[in-house]
Scaffold this active site. Sequence first.
Site, PDB file in Angstrom:
ATOM      1  N   GLY A 207       0.834  -1.206   0.000  1.00  0.00           N
ATOM      2  CA  GLY A 207       0.000   0.000   0.000  1.00  0.00           C
ATOM      3  C   GLY A 207       0.860   1.243   0.000  1.00  0.00           C
ATOM      4  O   GLY A 207       2.078   1.181  -0.194  1.00  0.00           O
ATOM      5  N   ASN A 208       0.242   2.381   0.179  1.00  0.00           N
ATOM      6  CA  ASN A 208       0.989   3.637   0.279  1.00  0.00           C
ATOM      7  C   ASN A 208       0.280   4.545   1.273  1.00  0.00           C
ATOM      8  O   ASN A 208      -0.753   4.184   1.834  1.00  0.00           O
ATOM      9  CB  ASN A 208       1.147   4.284  -1.099  1.00  0.00           C
ATOM     10  CG  ASN A 208      -0.195   4.645  -1.711  1.00  0.00           C
ATOM     11  OD1 ASN A 208      -0.886   5.507  -1.203  1.00  0.00           O
ATOM     12  ND2 ASN A 208      -0.552   3.953  -2.781  1.00  0.00           N
ATOM     13  N   ARG A 209       0.825   5.713   1.496  1.00  0.00           N
ATOM     14  CA  ARG A 209       0.346   6.546   2.598  1.00  0.00           C
ATOM     15  C   ARG A 209      -0.740   7.539   2.212  1.00  0.00           C
ATOM     16  O   ARG A 209      -1.076   8.424   2.994  1.00  0.00           O
ATOM     17  CB  ARG A 209       1.547   7.275   3.227  1.00  0.00           C
ATOM     18  CG  ARG A 209       2.519   6.299   3.899  1.00  0.00           C
ATOM     19  CD  ARG A 209       3.742   7.013   4.396  1.00  0.00           C
ATOM     20  NE  ARG A 209       3.389   8.199   5.167  1.00  0.00           N
ATOM     21  CZ  ARG A 209       4.118   9.310   5.223  1.00  0.00           C
ATOM     22  NH1 ARG A 209       5.247   9.381   4.546  1.00  0.00           N
ATOM     23  NH2 ARG A 209       3.735  10.335   5.950  1.00  0.00           N
ATOM     24  N   SER A 210      -1.319   7.381   1.034  1.00  0.00           N
ATOM     25  CA  SER A 210      -2.370   8.330   0.637  1.00  0.00           C
ATOM     26  C   SER A 210      -3.564   8.247   1.590  1.00  0.00           C
ATOM     27  O   SER A 210      -4.037   7.168   1.922  1.00  0.00           O
ATOM     28  CB  SER A 210      -2.831   8.011  -0.788  1.00  0.00           C
ATOM     29  OG  SER A 210      -3.986   8.755  -1.089  1.00  0.00           O
ATOM     30  N   ALA A 274      -3.525   7.633  -5.361  1.00  0.00           N
ATOM     31  CA  ALA A 274      -2.147   7.146  -5.457  1.00  0.00           C
ATOM     32  C   ALA A 274      -2.256   5.680  -5.860  1.00  0.00           C
ATOM     33  O   ALA A 274      -2.570   4.820  -5.039  1.00  0.00           O
ATOM     34  CB  ALA A 274      -1.444   7.302  -4.120  1.00  0.00           C
TER      35      ALA A 274
END
Length: 395
Positions: A207-210, A274
């Site tokens: 995942g990512n931090r969006s 993102a």
Amino acid sequence: MLADKTVVLGVSGSIAAYKAADLASKLTQAGARVNVVMTEAATRLVTPLTFRSLTGRPVITSLWESSESGIGHITLADTADIVVIAPATANVIARLAAGIADDMLTATVLATRAPVIIAPAMHANMFHNPVTRDNLARLRARGFTIVGPVYGRLASGDTGEGRLVEIEQIIDAVREVLKRSADLSGRHIVVTAGGTQEPIDPARHIGNRSSGKMGHALAEAARDRGAEVTLITAPTHLPEPAGIEVIRVRTATEMREAVVEAVKEASALIMAAAVADYQPKNPAQAKIQKQSPGLTLELVRTPDILSEVKGSFIKVGFAAESEDLVANARKKLAQKGLDLIVANDITEPESGFGADTNKVTILDKQGNVESLPLMSKREVAERILDRVVGLVLTK
Ligand code: C5P
């Protein structure tokens, strides 16, 4: 612009309340139906009769008496095309920021879907108090338009920043906000938000931090400007926005499918999501157990949604960069065939992932570069939509 519009004019208890009489008069002369709501404090400074005479309409001064006039706060809120609070005291601003609804004015604002303009007037010390600044920032982040205050002589005899702006400026703001509140009407806008999750096994993902905040702000701002909005969102912790079609997806592949379907009738696609660039090639069907000392995951590219989707709609992308902001954004604008790209530097604490504010640079196909100062994500959204409206209209 003002003819046949219904304006709720909220007047609170600042010495500048007498100037609201001029505002009520000018709005009425311009053809608006002006429903004046006064706080109890305001009635000590100017009589309701003044406003009644100027507007030719009942003036509401309490939640209870409103049942006699037949105009309750819900009716007022529903029928308003715009709500203007002038003057707005620090007290009213604080109560609005806290979502308090204990008088006719605050209850109407809490209940309305109409745009709200606030013209503060107070002593400069109160205006500069961090609590007031914070309250105003919260209202701004919710899409309220704040006009003023300006520097000048204050009721106390001091000079400072706290004076109500000129009435003409408030009327200009009313015209501007009314224009904006319908400039996407009849248009379908598709917005993506959040960070996609690419499964590794049934328990884990890449995942990512969006946070999804920028996409939500765009979707809400487009809705408030009259658009029909589809929000395609990867998982976020944000509450579901009202009046917007929300499609929940998890992976880049799912997002692509939803976008391809949604853009068929769209005027614009704004990809604030993102999207993961890589996904595990073969996600495990069962949870991976920790047996070997190391683990290698094979990753493959996800579909590049923005590059792939084609049509006559306006395409807007985002570029979250940690270096060479403008150069990288310019490259992506060309590669993905975009009309606009919004670049932000994720190494800046107030403009990175999860923040409520953002500092962005907007680049267009013609090579124009517009660097905006740090502002709330809602204000950034409005600035992006200003550009989108221009493009949609000239298409
Ligand atoms: O190439 P990069 O990921 O930096 O591009 C960012 C822009 O492209 C964003 O608007 C993002 O939503 C979009 N994107 C996409 N599909 C991908 C990766 C990014 O549509 N697979």
